[in-house]
Design an enzyme around this catalytic site. Structure first.
Site, PDB file in Angstrom:
ATOM      1  N   LYS A 219       0.844  -1.269   0.051  1.00 52.22           N
ATOM      2  CA  LYS A 219      -0.064  -0.125  -0.096  1.00 52.22           C
ATOM      3  C   LYS A 219       0.981   1.383  -0.088  1.00 52.22           C
ATOM      4  CE  LYS A 219      -4.462  -2.050   1.174  1.00 52.22           C
ATOM      5  NZ  LYS A 219      -5.442  -2.418   2.158  1.00 52.22           N
ATOM      6  N   ARG A 255      -3.471 -10.051   4.758  1.00 55.24           N
ATOM      7  CA  ARG A 255      -3.695 -10.322   3.223  1.00 55.24           C
ATOM      8  C   ARG A 255      -2.400  -9.586   2.575  1.00 55.24           C
ATOM      9  NH1 ARG A 255      -5.741  -6.859  -0.433  1.00 55.24           N
ATOM     10  NH2 ARG A 255      -7.240  -7.689  -1.962  1.00 55.24           N
TER      11      ARG A 255
HETATM   12  N1  HH2 Z   1      -7.341  -4.083   0.554  1.00 60.24           N
HETATM   13  C1  HH2 Z   1      -7.754  -4.168  -0.784  1.00 60.24           C
HETATM   14  C2  HH2 Z   1      -8.655  -4.963  -1.382  1.00 60.24           C
HETATM   15  N2  HH2 Z   1      -9.533  -5.757  -0.350  1.00 60.24           N
HETATM   16  N3  HH2 Z   1      -9.886  -6.557   1.803  1.00 60.24           N
HETATM   17  C3  HH2 Z   1      -9.771  -6.388   2.845  1.00 60.24           C
HETATM   18  N4  HH2 Z   1     -10.325  -7.015   3.969  1.00 60.24           N
HETATM   19  N5  HH2 Z   1      -8.487  -5.697   3.633  1.00 60.24           N
HETATM   20  C4  HH2 Z   1      -7.934  -4.814   2.790  1.00 60.24           C
HETATM   21  O1  HH2 Z   1      -7.039  -4.074   3.197  1.00 60.24           O
HETATM   22  C5  HH2 Z   1      -7.910  -4.962   1.505  1.00 60.24           C
HETATM   23  C6  HH2 Z   1      -9.195  -5.566   0.914  1.00 60.24           C
HETATM   24  C7  HH2 Z   1      -6.891  -3.331  -1.878  1.00 60.24           C
HETATM   25  O2  HH2 Z   1      -7.395  -3.577  -3.130  1.00 60.24           O
HETATM   26  P1  HH2 Z   1      -6.876  -3.232  -4.334  1.00 60.24           P
HETATM   27  O3  HH2 Z   1      -6.273  -1.569  -4.019  1.00 60.24           O
HETATM   28  O4  HH2 Z   1      -7.628  -3.275  -5.440  1.00 60.24           O
HETATM   29  O5  HH2 Z   1      -5.548  -3.997  -4.403  1.00 60.24           O
HETATM   30  P2  HH2 Z   1      -5.258  -5.306  -4.420  1.00 60.24           P
HETATM   31  O6  HH2 Z   1      -6.364  -6.233  -4.468  1.00 60.24           O
HETATM   32  O7  HH2 Z   1      -4.187  -5.616  -5.216  1.00 60.24           O
HETATM   33  O8  HH2 Z   1      -4.462  -5.343  -2.944  1.00 60.24           O
END
Ligand code: HH2
Length: 278
Positions: A219, A255
């Site tokens: 992030k 995650r």
């Molecule tokens: N972060 C992303 C997506 N889903 N779910 C949970 N529970 N916690 C998180 O921190 C979280 C999540 C970020 O998603 P995105 O920015 O689309 O990228 P990526 O899926 O590659 O992490």
């Protein structure tokens, strides 16, 4: 049940499987599906305990995807992965219809970044499906959430929100043992002013008594601390540091994108911690 697999530590590793069409070819959706499947298989081989499958990006500024498109992306991938592995699969969606189809295809966890506020029937559908649910904190919505996030006491406000959503989820008929909480790093949070205290005081979220999932992998706050790391693929060191900080605070799962490296980092951290406690 996923929770039953949870040793006291180290945390479980949830590997991220993004299903997005290959925009460089005509066979876009099919190739995207094949790439996601291959990636999921690789994460299992690398030691992922859970696979988190998602068909809609929630990155700051991202545009929503239609329900039909999201279904077409994720359902075949979940079906194929569920047939090949006994690792639990979670579906990363805010749409009840997608969660329902994903569970029918073999997913066991609904990971919802809106904490079951995405649709009027989200709570009801979660209870009906009987699956585990991840309730994540987000201020605002993905398209605009980073514009001007505001909190008086970010940790207190996130903890209060999560406690209230857990109550609402249980009141809707989801068993307490099926609920996970997630502070939502990067979701309507200032890079450093909000994300860092949240991760530094994670034990206050853990103290709510539910397993906590931490998603800090790759992030942007990492680049705020290390501007030399420009792209998201240059954030491995920071991602591992955040995973270990989470482990030390007692999170139940992390995650992550980089499963192999995270499994190793957590193993070494755990061995050192155990030796120190002996
Ligand atoms: N972060 C992303 C997506 N889903 N779910 C949970 N529970 N916690 C998180 O921190 C979280 C999540 C970020 O998603 P995105 O920015 O689309 O990228 P990526 O899926 O590659 O992490």
């Amino acid at each position: 049940m996923v929770r039953g697999m949870q040793p006291t530590r180290p945390p479980l590793v949830m590997g991220i499987v993004n299903v997005t069409p290959d925009s460089f070819s005509d066979g876009g959706r099919f190739l995207g599906r094949e790439a996601a499947l291959a990636h999921g298989r690789r994460l299992v081989a690398e030691g992922a305990d859970i696979l988190d499958v998602g068909g809609e990006s929630t990155r700051p500024g991202s545009e929503p995807v239609s329900e039909a498109e999201e279904l077409a992306r994720v359902v075949p991938v979940i079906e194929a992965l569920a047939a090949e592995t006994d690792r639990p699969i979670s579906i990363d969606t805010a749409k009840p219809a997608v969660a329902r189809a994903a569970v029918a295809a073999g997913a066991r966890i609904w990971n919802d970044v809106t904490a079951l506020r995405g649709a009027p029937d989200s709570l009801e559908v979660a209870a009906e499906l009987g699956c585990e649910v991840v309730l994540m904190h987000m201020q605002g919505e993905p398209r605009t959430m980073q514009a001007e996030p505001r909190y008086d006491d970010v940790v207190r406000e996130v903890a209060d929100f999560l406690a209230a959503r857990a109550e609402a989820t249980m009141a809707a008929g989801v068993g307490r043992e099926k609920i996970w909480l997630d502070p939502g790093v990067g979701f309507g949070k200032h890079m450093t002013r909000h994300n860092l205290p949240l991760m530094g005081r994670l034990s206050e979220i853990v103290a709510l008594g539910f397993p906590v999932l931490l998603g800090a992998s790759r992030k942007s706050f990492i680049s705020a601390l290390d501007p030399a790391a420009r792209g998201s693929d240059e954030r491995l060191g920071g991602s591992l540091a955040a995973a270990i900080a989470g482990a030390a605070s007692g999170v139940a799962a992390v995650r992550v994108h980089d499963v192999r490296e995270t499994v190793q980092a957590l193993k070494v951290w755990d061995a050192i911690a155990q030796a120190g406690a002996a």
